[in-house]
Write a protein that holds these residues in place. Structure first.
Motif, PDB file in Angstrom:
ATOM      1  N   PHE A   3       0.843  -1.186   0.000  1.00  0.00           N
ATOM      2  CA  PHE A   3       0.000   0.000   0.000  1.00  0.00           C
ATOM      3  C   PHE A   3       0.875   1.232   0.000  1.00  0.00           C
ATOM      4  O   PHE A   3       1.751   1.387   0.832  1.00  0.00           O
ATOM      5  CB  PHE A   3      -0.889   0.000   1.240  1.00  0.00           C
ATOM      6  CG  PHE A   3      -1.874   1.129   1.276  1.00  0.00           C
ATOM      7  CD1 PHE A   3      -3.117   0.993   0.696  1.00  0.00           C
ATOM      8  CD2 PHE A   3      -1.551   2.329   1.889  1.00  0.00           C
ATOM      9  CE1 PHE A   3      -4.024   2.041   0.727  1.00  0.00           C
ATOM     10  CE2 PHE A   3      -2.449   3.374   1.926  1.00  0.00           C
ATOM     11  CZ  PHE A   3      -3.697   3.232   1.337  1.00  0.00           C
ATOM     12  N   LYS A   4       0.662   2.089  -0.954  1.00  0.00           N
ATOM     13  CA  LYS A   4       1.461   3.301  -1.017  1.00  0.00           C
ATOM     14  C   LYS A   4       0.734   4.413  -0.283  1.00  0.00           C
ATOM     15  O   LYS A   4      -0.413   4.700  -0.569  1.00  0.00           O
ATOM     16  CB  LYS A   4       1.722   3.688  -2.474  1.00  0.00           C
ATOM     17  CG  LYS A   4       2.709   2.755  -3.104  1.00  0.00           C
ATOM     18  CD  LYS A   4       2.961   3.135  -4.561  1.00  0.00           C
ATOM     19  CE  LYS A   4       3.741   2.050  -5.240  1.00  0.00           C
ATOM     20  NZ  LYS A   4       2.961   0.805  -5.384  1.00  0.00           N
ATOM     21  N   LYS A   5       1.441   5.005   0.641  1.00  0.00           N
ATOM     22  CA  LYS A   5       0.830   6.088   1.418  1.00  0.00           C
ATOM     23  C   LYS A   5       0.401   7.208   0.474  1.00  0.00           C
ATOM     24  O   LYS A   5       1.138   7.606  -0.414  1.00  0.00           O
ATOM     25  CB  LYS A   5       1.822   6.610   2.456  1.00  0.00           C
ATOM     26  CG  LYS A   5       2.023   5.622   3.578  1.00  0.00           C
ATOM     27  CD  LYS A   5       2.550   6.294   4.838  1.00  0.00           C
ATOM     28  CE  LYS A   5       2.690   5.293   5.956  1.00  0.00           C
ATOM     29  NZ  LYS A   5       3.916   4.521   5.890  1.00  0.00           N
ATOM     30  N   GLY A   6      -0.812   7.691   0.662  1.00  0.00           N
ATOM     31  CA  GLY A   6      -1.296   8.766  -0.181  1.00  0.00           C
ATOM     32  C   GLY A   6      -2.032   8.277  -1.411  1.00  0.00           C
ATOM     33  O   GLY A   6      -2.846   8.983  -1.968  1.00  0.00           O
ATOM     34  N   ALA A   7      -1.734   7.056  -1.830  1.00  0.00           N
ATOM     35  CA  ALA A   7      -2.455   6.495  -2.976  1.00  0.00           C
ATOM     36  C   ALA A   7      -3.868   6.170  -2.515  1.00  0.00           C
ATOM     37  O   ALA A   7      -4.041   5.504  -1.511  1.00  0.00           O
ATOM     38  CB  ALA A   7      -1.760   5.244  -3.473  1.00  0.00           C
ATOM     39  N   SER A   8      -4.844   6.695  -3.206  1.00  0.00           N
ATOM     40  CA  SER A   8      -6.190   6.407  -2.748  1.00  0.00           C
ATOM     41  C   SER A   8      -7.032   5.862  -3.886  1.00  0.00           C
ATOM     42  O   SER A   8      -7.574   6.593  -4.693  1.00  0.00           O
ATOM     43  CB  SER A   8      -6.835   7.654  -2.161  1.00  0.00           C
ATOM     44  OG  SER A   8      -6.977   8.628  -3.153  1.00  0.00           O
ATOM     45  N   VAL A   9      -7.090   4.563  -3.970  1.00  0.00           N
ATOM     46  CA  VAL A   9      -7.969   3.924  -4.927  1.00  0.00           C
ATOM     47  C   VAL A   9      -9.272   3.671  -4.192  1.00  0.00           C
ATOM     48  O   VAL A   9      -9.289   3.027  -3.149  1.00  0.00           O
ATOM     49  CB  VAL A   9      -7.373   2.593  -5.423  1.00  0.00           C
ATOM     50  CG1 VAL A   9      -8.324   1.924  -6.397  1.00  0.00           C
ATOM     51  CG2 VAL A   9      -6.030   2.844  -6.080  1.00  0.00           C
ATOM     52  N   LEU A  10     -10.343   4.226  -4.723  1.00  0.00           N
ATOM     53  CA  LEU A  10     -11.633   4.070  -4.062  1.00  0.00           C
ATOM     54  C   LEU A  10     -12.112   2.630  -4.210  1.00  0.00           C
ATOM     55  O   LEU A  10     -12.102   2.068  -5.285  1.00  0.00           O
ATOM     56  CB  LEU A  10     -12.647   5.038  -4.682  1.00  0.00           C
ATOM     57  CG  LEU A  10     -13.971   5.166  -3.941  1.00  0.00           C
ATOM     58  CD1 LEU A  10     -13.755   5.714  -2.546  1.00  0.00           C
ATOM     59  CD2 LEU A  10     -14.914   6.066  -4.716  1.00  0.00           C
ATOM     60  N   LYS A  11     -12.486   2.028  -3.092  1.00  0.00           N
ATOM     61  CA  LYS A  11     -12.924   0.630  -3.127  1.00  0.00           C
ATOM     62  C   LYS A  11     -14.302   0.450  -2.510  1.00  0.00           C
ATOM     63  O   LYS A  11     -14.946  -0.549  -2.724  1.00  0.00           O
ATOM     64  CB  LYS A  11     -11.943  -0.234  -2.332  1.00  0.00           C
ATOM     65  CG  LYS A  11     -10.528  -0.171  -2.828  1.00  0.00           C
ATOM     66  CD  LYS A  11     -10.090  -1.513  -3.323  1.00  0.00           C
ATOM     67  CE  LYS A  11      -8.707  -1.453  -3.892  1.00  0.00           C
ATOM     68  NZ  LYS A  11      -8.552  -2.440  -4.952  1.00  0.00           N
ATOM     69  N   GLN A  12     -14.695   1.395  -1.683  1.00  0.00           N
ATOM     70  CA  GLN A  12     -15.964   1.240  -0.970  1.00  0.00           C
ATOM     71  C   GLN A  12     -16.683   2.564  -0.976  1.00  0.00           C
ATOM     72  O   GLN A  12     -16.069   3.619  -0.851  1.00  0.00           O
ATOM     73  CB  GLN A  12     -15.680   0.769   0.463  1.00  0.00           C
ATOM     74  CG  GLN A  12     -16.889   0.475   1.314  1.00  0.00           C
ATOM     75  CD  GLN A  12     -17.409   1.680   2.072  1.00  0.00           C
ATOM     76  OE1 GLN A  12     -16.647   2.573   2.413  1.00  0.00           O
ATOM     77  NE2 GLN A  12     -18.703   1.719   2.301  1.00  0.00           N
ATOM     78  N   GLU A  13     -17.999   2.515  -1.135  1.00  0.00           N
ATOM     79  CA  GLU A  13     -18.772   3.756  -1.187  1.00  0.00           C
ATOM     80  C   GLU A  13     -20.229   3.468  -0.841  1.00  0.00           C
ATOM     81  O   GLU A  13     -20.746   2.394  -1.152  1.00  0.00           O
ATOM     82  CB  GLU A  13     -18.698   4.347  -2.612  1.00  0.00           C
ATOM     83  CG  GLU A  13     -19.335   5.722  -2.732  1.00  0.00           C
ATOM     84  CD  GLU A  13     -19.314   6.256  -4.170  1.00  0.00           C
ATOM     85  OE1 GLU A  13     -18.984   5.480  -5.107  1.00  0.00           O
ATOM     86  OE2 GLU A  13     -19.641   7.431  -4.362  1.00  0.00           O
ATOM     87  N   ASP A  14     -20.873   4.420  -0.197  1.00  0.00           N
ATOM     88  CA  ASP A  14     -22.328   4.345  -0.039  1.00  0.00           C
ATOM     89  C   ASP A  14     -22.920   4.915  -1.321  1.00  0.00           C
ATOM     90  O   ASP A  14     -23.007   6.130  -1.476  1.00  0.00           O
ATOM     91  CB  ASP A  14     -22.786   5.146   1.182  1.00  0.00           C
ATOM     92  CG  ASP A  14     -22.347   4.486   2.478  1.00  0.00           C
ATOM     93  OD1 ASP A  14     -22.238   3.246   2.509  1.00  0.00           O
ATOM     94  OD2 ASP A  14     -22.104   5.210   3.461  1.00  0.00           O
ATOM     95  N   MET A  15     -23.284   4.019  -2.224  1.00  0.00           N
ATOM     96  CA  MET A  15     -23.748   4.478  -3.542  1.00  0.00           C
ATOM     97  C   MET A  15     -25.240   4.802  -3.494  1.00  0.00           C
ATOM     98  O   MET A  15     -26.015   4.158  -2.780  1.00  0.00           O
ATOM     99  CB  MET A  15     -23.464   3.421  -4.616  1.00  0.00           C
ATOM    100  CG  MET A  15     -21.977   3.195  -4.862  1.00  0.00           C
ATOM    101  SD  MET A  15     -21.674   2.020  -6.195  1.00  0.00           S
ATOM    102  CE  MET A  15     -21.932   3.087  -7.631  1.00  0.00           C
TER     103      MET A  15
END
Lengths: 270, 305
Positions: A3-15
C-alpha cells in the motif's frame, strides 16, 4: 502489493440508489450511482453489496450488468434467493447501498476486434454480466450472437436489450418461449453454422460444463463461476474451485472471488 | 504518549487491534485497502506442515448476526508460508502472530520449531480449536491433558512465545486454561468459533458441505465475554480476546472482561476497513469513559476483582 501512502484507490462507497425495479418474478434491476463507477470497466467483475439490515453481516456478490461511466451509474440484476437479496430488493431510490468493488477478474473483452464473431451463452440469473460483454463487443464492431436460456417464459428478461446488439437465440426449459430445452441443446443445433472467435458464458454449473466441453480447447472461451462468498477479496478462502494445470493436469485450488470469477474453458473442474 | 500501546509476551503492540486468523488471509489481501502498519499485529491464516486443500464448498453460510464457516484449514503449507507469505509482510511495520495447526503432535511440533525463524513472527497462536477438520484441531483443545501435553511439547521447540487458542465447545473451559498455563503457555487467545449447523429447507440437507461449521460474529460475543471473564480470573497469563467484535465498545467490553488485546474476525468481511476504524475510534470513546490508557485499564480491571 504494498500500500502506497497517499495512494487512494476508491474501493468502498455508499452508492445512491437511482432506480430499482422488478423485471421478472423475483428478478430485480438496480441502478446505482457514485464515484466507484470510475473504477469499473471490465464486464464480469462484481460488486459486493451490503444489505441494509445490520444483522446480515455478509455482503452479496452481484455481477455488473452494465456500466455507464459518463453518468457514473452502474446496473446490477439479481434474483431474490434469501434474506439478503430480499432486503436489497426492498431498498428504494434515494437510499444508499454500501458497495465494495469492483472485485474479481472479469471477462477479457479488450481483445475483441471488429467483424469478429462473439458468442454469448447465458442461463437464468447468469445472463446479466453478459449484457455488458455484448454491449462492449457490439461497440467494438463484433457480430454478437447470444444464446439465452430461461426456465420458462415468465422469467424471461433482457431479450430485447440483447436483440439491439445482435442475433439472439432464446430457449426455455418448458418450451413456453423460444426453442424448447436447455441452452446446451440450442448450442448443439446452431453451432455447426457458427465460427466463434470468442465465447463468453455464465450460468448454472451444468450449462458451464456443457460450454466447457464444447469449447474446451478454444483459445478465447471464458466462463464465469458462482460460489458462496464471505470477504470477496481473497482472504477467507470460502469460494474456491478446483482447477487443472494446463500441462500436467495436476489439480489445485483457486479462489473464485479474486482469481476468478472468470476462467478460461478447460481450466476449472466442473 | 501512546494510549493504545500494549506489551505482551513477545509482542510490543502499537495498538490492541489484531485481525483474527482465518479472516485476514495472509495479510496481503487487505494491503490494497489500507496500510497494514496501522494494525497492532496480524494473526495470519493457519499454517500446517503440508499444504491442505480444505473442505468442499459451500464453506460458508449466514446466520442471525453471525456466520458459519467450514473452510478446513486450506493453506499452502509451511514451506510456501515461510518462503513467500511471511517475507511479503516484512514490507510493513507490524508483528505477525503465526497460527499453527496440525493433525498430530509431531506436525504441530515441526511447524512450531521452524515458524519462529521468520524475523517478523513474534508469537505463535496454537490452533487447538478448529472445529472443521476431521483429525487434529479441536481434538487437541477439548481434553485438558491432551492440550497441556501439546503445549509443553511445543514450548520446548518454539523460538517465540506461544499463545494457545481455546475452544468454546467444552463443558468447562477453566480447567483446560489452567492446565495449559501450568504447561508453560505464554498467553491465551479466545474464543474460537462455536460448532453450529444450518439446514436448507428445499434440499433438507445442511447448507455447508462439511455439514457443521464454526459460528462467529456478534451472535457469539456474549459467550466470548463470559468465557474471557471466567478464564481471566483463573489464570495469570494474558488473554487476547475475540468473538464478534464489531465496534469500539466491543473492544472495550473485551478489556473489561479481562482481555489484554483484541482480535477482529468476521467484521473484516462486513467492512474491510474495520480494523483501522477501530484503532482510530478508540481514543474518543476512552475519553468518554475516563480511560487514560489501555494498560491502565488492564490494571484497573484486575484490581477491581
Amino acid at each position: 502489493m504494498v500500500f502506497k501512502k497517499g495512494a487512494s484507490v476508491l474501493k468502498q462507497e455508499d452508492m445512491l440508489i437511482v432506480q430499482q425495479k422488478m423485471i421478472a418474478p423475483k428478478i430485480f434491476e438496480l441502478v446505482l450511482q457514485g464515484e466507484l463507477v470510475n473504477e469499473m470497466s471490465t464486464p464480469g467483475q462484481f460488486i459486493h453489496c451490503k444489505p441494509s439490515r445490520t444483522d446480515l453481516l455478509l455482503r452479496r456478490p452481484i455481477s455488473l450488468s452494465s456500466i455507464d461511466r459518463e453518468n457514473k451509474r452502474c446496473t446490477i440484476i439479481y434474483r431474490v434467493e434469501g434474506d439478503g437479496t430480499k432486503n436489497m430488493s426492498e431498498m428504494v431510490s434515494g437510499e444508499t447501498m454500501d458497495v465494495l468493488g469492483p472485485l474479481g477478474s472479469g471477462f477479457p473483452v479488450e481483445e475483441i476486434t471488429s467483424n469478429e464473431v462473439v458468442v454469448i451463452v447465458g442461463g437464468g440469473i447468469g445472463i446479466p454480466p453478459l449484457y455488458e460483454v455484448a454491449r462492449q463487443a457490439h461497440e467494438r464492431g463484433a457480430k454478437v450472437i447470444s444464446f439465452l436460456g430461461y426456465a420458462s417464459k415468465k422469467v424471461v428478461y433482457y431479450v430485447d436489450e440483447f436483440k439491439k446488439l445482435g442475433d439472439v437465440i432464446v430457449s426455455t426449459d418448458d418450451g413456453s418461449f423460444g426453442e424448447k430445452g436447455h441452452v446446451g441443446m440450442s448450442l448443439d443445433k446452431h453451432l455447426p453454422q457458427i465460427k466463434a472467435d470468442a465465447v463468453y458464458a455464465c450460468g448454472a454449473k451444468g450449462m458451464l460444463a456443457k460450454v466447457d466441453d464444447v469449447f474446451h480447447d478454444h483459445p478465447r472461451a471464458y466462463i464465469s463461476m458462482e460460489e458462496r462468498m464471505a470477504c470477496g477479496v481473497g482472504a477467507c478462502y470460502a469460494c474456491v474451485c478446483h482447477v487443472k494445470d494446463e500441462k500436467d493436469q495436476s489439480l489445485s485450488m483457486k479462489k473464485v472471488c479474486d482469481e476468478g470469477p472468470v476462467f478460461k474453458t478447460g481450466e476449472v473442474v466442473l | 504518549m501512546n494510549r493504545l500501546k500494549i506489551s505482551l509476551p513477545g509482542l510490543s503492540l502499537k495498538n490492541p487491534i489484531i485481525p483474527a486468523s482465518g479472516c485476514f488471509g495472509f495479510g496481503e489481501e487487505y494491503a490494497a485497502y489500507y496500510d497494514l502498519s496501522k494494525l497492532g499485529a496480524i494473526m495470519i491464516k493457519a499454517a500446517t506442515l503440508e499444504p491442505r486443500e480444505g473442505n468442499p464448498t459451500p464453506r460458508v453460510a449466514e446466520t442471525p448476526s453471525g456466520m458459519l464457516n467450514a473452510i478446513g484449514l486450506q493453506n499452502p503449507g509451511l514451506d510456501i508460508i515461510m518462503n513467500e507469505k511471511l517475507p511479503a509482510l516484512e514490507a510493513y511495520d507490524v508483528p505477525i502472530i503465526a497460527n499453527v495447526a496440525g493433525s498430530s503432535v509431531e506436525d504441530y511440533v515441526a511447524v512450531c520449531a521452524r515458524i519462529g525463524d521468520a524475523p517478523n513472527v513474534k508469537a505463535i497462536e496454537l490452533n487447538i480449536s478448529c472445529p472443521n477438520v476431521k483429525s487434529g484441531g479441536i481434538a487437541f483443545g477439548t481434553d485438558k491433558k491432551v492440550a497441556a501435553d501439546l503445549t509443553y511439547k511445543v514450548k520446548e521447540v518454539a523460538k517465540v512465545p506461544v499463545y494457545i487458542k481455546l475452544s468454546p465447545n467444552v463443558t468447562d473451559i477453566v480447567p483446560i486454561a489452567k492446565e495449559i498455563e501450568v504447561a508453560g503457555a505464554d498467553g491465551l487467545t479466545m474464543i474460537n468459533t462455536l460448532l453450529g449447523m444450518r439446514i436448507d429447507l428445499t434440499t433438507r440437507q445442511p447448507i455447508l458441505a462439511n455439514q457443521t461449521g464454526g459460528l462467529s460474529g456478534p451472535a457469539i460475543k456474549p459467550v466470548a465475554i463470559r468465557m474471557i471473564h471466567q478464564v481471566s480470573r483463573a489464570v495469570d497469563i494474558p488473554i487476547i480476546g475475540m468473538g464478534g467484535v464489531y465496534t469500539v465498545d466491543d473492544v472495550l467490553e473485551m478489556y473489561m472482561a479481562g482481555a489484554s488485546a483484541v482480535a477482529v474476525g468476521t467484521a473484516n468481511f462486513t467492512d474491510p476497513y474495520i480494523c483501522p476504524k477501530l484503532v482510530e475510534g478508540l481514543p474518543a470513546r476512552m475519553d468518554e469513559l475516563g480511560i487514560e490508557t489501555l494498560e491502565q485499564l488492564i490494571r484497573d480491571v484486575k484490581e477491581a476483582r
